[in-house]
Enzyme design. Structure first.
Site, PDB file in Angstrom:
ATOM      1  N   ILE A  17     -10.511  94.076  -8.307  1.00 54.40           N
ATOM      2  CA  ILE A  17     -10.845  95.312  -9.480  1.00 54.40           C
ATOM      3  C   ILE A  17     -12.168  95.988  -8.307  1.00 54.40           C
ATOM      4  CG2 ILE A  17     -12.399  95.839 -11.218  1.00 54.40           C
ATOM      5  CD1 ILE A  17     -11.227  93.497 -13.112  1.00 54.40           C
ATOM      6  N   VAL A  63     -25.449  88.989  -4.313  1.00 51.69           N
ATOM      7  CA  VAL A  63     -25.811  89.469  -5.888  1.00 51.69           C
ATOM      8  C   VAL A  63     -27.218  88.789  -6.498  1.00 51.69           C
ATOM      9  CG1 VAL A  63     -24.155  90.841  -6.368  1.00 51.69           C
ATOM     10  CG2 VAL A  63     -24.154  88.748  -7.367  1.00 51.69           C
ATOM     11  N   ASN A  89     -19.598  95.058 -10.231  1.00 52.13           N
ATOM     12  CA  ASN A  89     -18.585  94.450 -11.167  1.00 52.13           C
ATOM     13  C   ASN A  89     -18.126  92.410 -10.464  1.00 52.13           C
ATOM     14  OD1 ASN A  89     -15.218  94.454 -10.858  1.00 52.13           O
ATOM     15  ND2 ASN A  89     -16.227  93.852  -8.143  1.00 52.13           N
ATOM     16  N   SER A 138     -16.275  91.765 -20.009  1.00 52.41           N
ATOM     17  CA  SER A 138     -15.059  90.444 -20.142  1.00 52.41           C
ATOM     18  C   SER A 138     -14.496  91.084 -21.465  1.00 52.41           C
ATOM     19  CB  SER A 138     -14.820  89.311 -19.512  1.00 52.41           C
ATOM     20  OG  SER A 138     -14.419  88.825 -19.967  1.00 52.41           O
ATOM     21  N   TYR A 151     -18.696  80.791 -18.240  1.00 54.86           N
ATOM     22  CA  TYR A 151     -18.285  82.674 -18.148  1.00 54.86           C
ATOM     23  C   TYR A 151     -18.279  83.071 -19.535  1.00 54.86           C
ATOM     24  CZ  TYR A 151     -15.223  86.437 -16.923  1.00 54.86           C
ATOM     25  OH  TYR A 151     -14.370  87.560 -16.312  1.00 54.86           O
ATOM     26  N   TYR A 212      -1.857  89.546 -25.867  1.00 54.92           N
ATOM     27  CA  TYR A 212      -1.815  90.583 -25.007  1.00 54.92           C
ATOM     28  C   TYR A 212      -0.664  91.383 -26.016  1.00 54.92           C
ATOM     29  CZ  TYR A 212      -5.087  89.338 -21.810  1.00 54.92           C
ATOM     30  OH  TYR A 212      -6.580  89.471 -21.541  1.00 54.92           O
TER      31      TYR A 212
HETATM   32  N1  LIG Z   1      -9.762  89.885 -13.242  1.00 52.70           N
HETATM   33  C1  LIG Z   1      -9.922  89.592 -14.762  1.00 52.70           C
HETATM   34  O1  LIG Z   1      -9.010  89.474 -15.319  1.00 52.70           O
HETATM   35  C2  LIG Z   1     -11.327  90.273 -15.463  1.00 52.70           C
HETATM   36  C3  LIG Z   1     -11.198  90.372 -16.201  1.00 52.70           C
HETATM   37  C4  LIG Z   1     -12.480  90.779 -16.825  1.00 52.70           C
HETATM   38  C5  LIG Z   1     -12.984  90.828 -15.963  1.00 52.70           C
HETATM   39  N2  LIG Z   1     -13.415  90.613 -14.782  1.00 52.70           N
HETATM   40  C6  LIG Z   1     -14.532  91.282 -14.282  1.00 52.70           C
HETATM   41  O2  LIG Z   1     -14.169  91.959 -12.938  1.00 52.70           O
HETATM   42  C7  LIG Z   1     -15.029  91.570 -12.050  1.00 52.70           C
HETATM   43  C8  LIG Z   1     -14.091  91.441 -10.794  1.00 52.70           C
HETATM   44  O3  LIG Z   1     -13.310  90.431 -10.685  1.00 52.70           O
HETATM   45  P1  LIG Z   1     -11.757  90.177  -9.889  1.00 52.70           P
HETATM   46  O4  LIG Z   1     -11.024  89.455 -11.195  1.00 52.70           O
HETATM   47  O5  LIG Z   1     -12.001  91.618  -9.302  1.00 52.70           O
HETATM   48  O6  LIG Z   1     -12.357  88.766  -8.964  1.00 52.70           O
HETATM   49  P2  LIG Z   1     -12.449  88.732  -7.174  1.00 52.70           P
HETATM   50  O7  LIG Z   1     -12.251  87.385  -7.217  1.00 52.70           O
HETATM   51  O8  LIG Z   1     -10.732  89.582  -7.222  1.00 52.70           O
HETATM   52  O9  LIG Z   1     -13.170  89.690  -6.644  1.00 52.70           O
HETATM   53  C9  LIG Z   1     -14.642  89.090  -6.961  1.00 52.70           C
HETATM   54  C10 LIG Z   1     -15.352  90.239  -5.660  1.00 52.70           C
HETATM   55  O10 LIG Z   1     -16.821  89.166  -6.077  1.00 52.70           O
HETATM   56  C11 LIG Z   1     -17.087  89.252  -4.901  1.00 52.70           C
HETATM   57  N3  LIG Z   1     -18.372  88.247  -5.106  1.00 52.70           N
HETATM   58  C12 LIG Z   1     -18.289  87.149  -6.082  1.00 52.70           C
HETATM   59  N4  LIG Z   1     -19.877  86.644  -5.992  1.00 52.70           N
HETATM   60  C13 LIG Z   1     -20.451  87.152  -4.891  1.00 52.70           C
HETATM   61  C14 LIG Z   1     -22.026  87.281  -5.382  1.00 52.70           C
HETATM   62  N5  LIG Z   1     -22.778  85.840  -5.420  1.00 52.70           N
HETATM   63  N6  LIG Z   1     -22.244  88.349  -4.261  1.00 52.70           N
HETATM   64  C15 LIG Z   1     -21.173  89.552  -4.376  1.00 52.70           C
HETATM   65  N7  LIG Z   1     -20.320  89.906  -4.310  1.00 52.70           N
HETATM   66  C16 LIG Z   1     -19.497  87.709  -4.665  1.00 52.70           C
HETATM   67  C17 LIG Z   1     -15.913  88.042  -4.303  1.00 52.70           C
HETATM   68  O11 LIG Z   1     -16.998  87.567  -2.958  1.00 52.70           O
HETATM   69  C18 LIG Z   1     -15.251  88.928  -4.794  1.00 52.70           C
HETATM   70  O12 LIG Z   1     -14.716  90.308  -3.440  1.00 52.70           O
HETATM   71  C19 LIG Z   1     -15.709  90.216 -12.082  1.00 52.70           C
HETATM   72  O13 LIG Z   1     -17.273  90.232 -12.498  1.00 52.70           O
HETATM   73  C20 LIG Z   1     -15.267  89.487 -13.418  1.00 52.70           C
HETATM   74  O14 LIG Z   1     -15.635  88.586 -14.405  1.00 52.70           O
HETATM   75  C21 LIG Z   1     -12.365  89.777 -14.338  1.00 52.70           C
END
Ligand SMILES: NC(=O)c1ccc[n+]([C@@H]2O[C@H](COP(=O)([O-])OP(=O)(O)OC[C@H]3O[C@@H](n4cnc5c(N)ncnc54)[C@H](O)[C@@H]3O)[C@@H](O)[C@H]2O)c1
Length: 252
Positions: A17, A63, A89, A138, A151, A212
């Site tokens: 994302i 982070v 994010n 989320s 989570y 969904y």
């Molecule tokens: N994918 C889903 O279904 C979903 C649903 C709801 C919320 N989210 C949230 O969306 C956000 C992005 O998720 P995504 O699915 O794109 O995940 P992803 O794993 O594709 O990307 C996450 C990114 O965050 C980076 N990251 C992880 N830990 C980190 C840290 N400590 N410091 C800096 N960077 C860090 C990773 O290296 C990665 O590039 C997250 O907060 C996730 O909880 C995702």
């Protein structure tokens, strides 16, 4: 060009994302600071922005580590002049219920998802003169997702923190909202989906899609579009809002 002339910092922008948001924000005119713990991934996103004619810099930080966050945010602000938009994010998943999750799993989920949101926001506010902060929650903050206890708790904290930030930062002209997406197929979700399918990813996806009403999972681009709206001046009367792009999952 809804972010023309703006500078945006996006955490976790090396994948999923966050990468989609970096590409979309840049396409809408923003200069983008791509922050990720994975330096190669951040550089790859920044390169993709550049290939499409946008402007981006890559910075590296975990982070959840205050000193790294302060340094990376200062580097981004020095490179791009200031920060108008922050998209908190970055996130990690977790595994297990309260009955079987490990303490390490709990602490990591809280550290990255919740503490990370606090640390990056604090660091960015030193460089922000009005603007928009978009936090990543989320649906797991709103409903109980099986075997995802740490989570769920961490994302619940992000939603509560968003309301607190919205109240505290309104006098500074900073709006703060939180996105609570439903499931998007990204590297973060793969272990959870595989576990839900008893090791079979396709089965896990099938068991998830039935939750969904819209009949499919979301895409990174659909979540990035919501983040873009909240980041832009079109959302000028929204602060403290919980926005839920989830294909109807929490409406059931
Ligand atoms: N994918 C889903 O279904 C979903 C649903 C709801 C919320 N989210 C949230 O969306 C956000 C992005 O998720 P995504 O699915 O794109 O995940 P992803 O794993 O594709 O990307 C996450 C990114 O965050 C980076 N990251 C992880 N830990 C980190 C840290 N400590 N410091 C800096 N960077 C860090 C990773 O290296 C990665 O590039 C997250 O907060 C996730 O909880 C995702």
């Amino acid at each position: 060009m809804r972010l023309a002339g703006k500078v945006a910092l996006i955490t976790g922008a090396g994948s999923g994302i966050g990468r989609a948001a970096a590409l979309r924000f840049a396409a809408e005119g923003a200069a983008v600071a791509v922050l990720d713990v994975a330096a190669d991934a951040a550089a790859a996103t920044a390169a993709q922005v550049g290939e499409r004619g946008g402007r981006a810099v890559a910075v590296t930080a975990d982070v959840s580590v205050a000193a790294q966050v302060t340094a990376a945010v200062a580097e981004a602000a020095a490179a791009l002049g200031r920060i108008d938009v922050l998209y908190n994010n970055a996130g990690v998943g977790s595994s297990g219920s309260v009955a079987d999750a490990t303490e390490d799993d709990w602490h990591r989920a809280v550290a990255v998802n919740a503490t990370g949101t606090f640390l990056v926001s604090r660091a960015v506010l030193a460089h922000m003169d009005g603007g928009s902060i978009v936090n990543q929650g989320s649906v797991a903050a709103l409903v109980g997702v099986p075997a995802f206890a740490a989570y769920c708790a961490a994302k619940g904290a992000v939603v509560a923190l968003t309301r607190s930030m919205a109240v505290d930062l309104a006098p500074r002209g900073v709006r703060v909202n939180v996105i609570c997406p439903g499931t998007v197929y990204t590297p973060l979700m793969e272990p959870m989906l595989r576990a839900r399918g008893d090791g079979d990813l396709a089965a896990g996806l099938a068991r998830t899609v039935v939750k969904y009403p819209i009949g499919r999972l979301g895409t990174p681009e659909e979540i990035a579009a919501v983040a873009l709206f909240l980041a832009s001046d079109e959302a000028s009367f929204l602060t403290g809002s919980v926005v839920t792009p989830d294909g109807g999952m929490t409406a059931v």
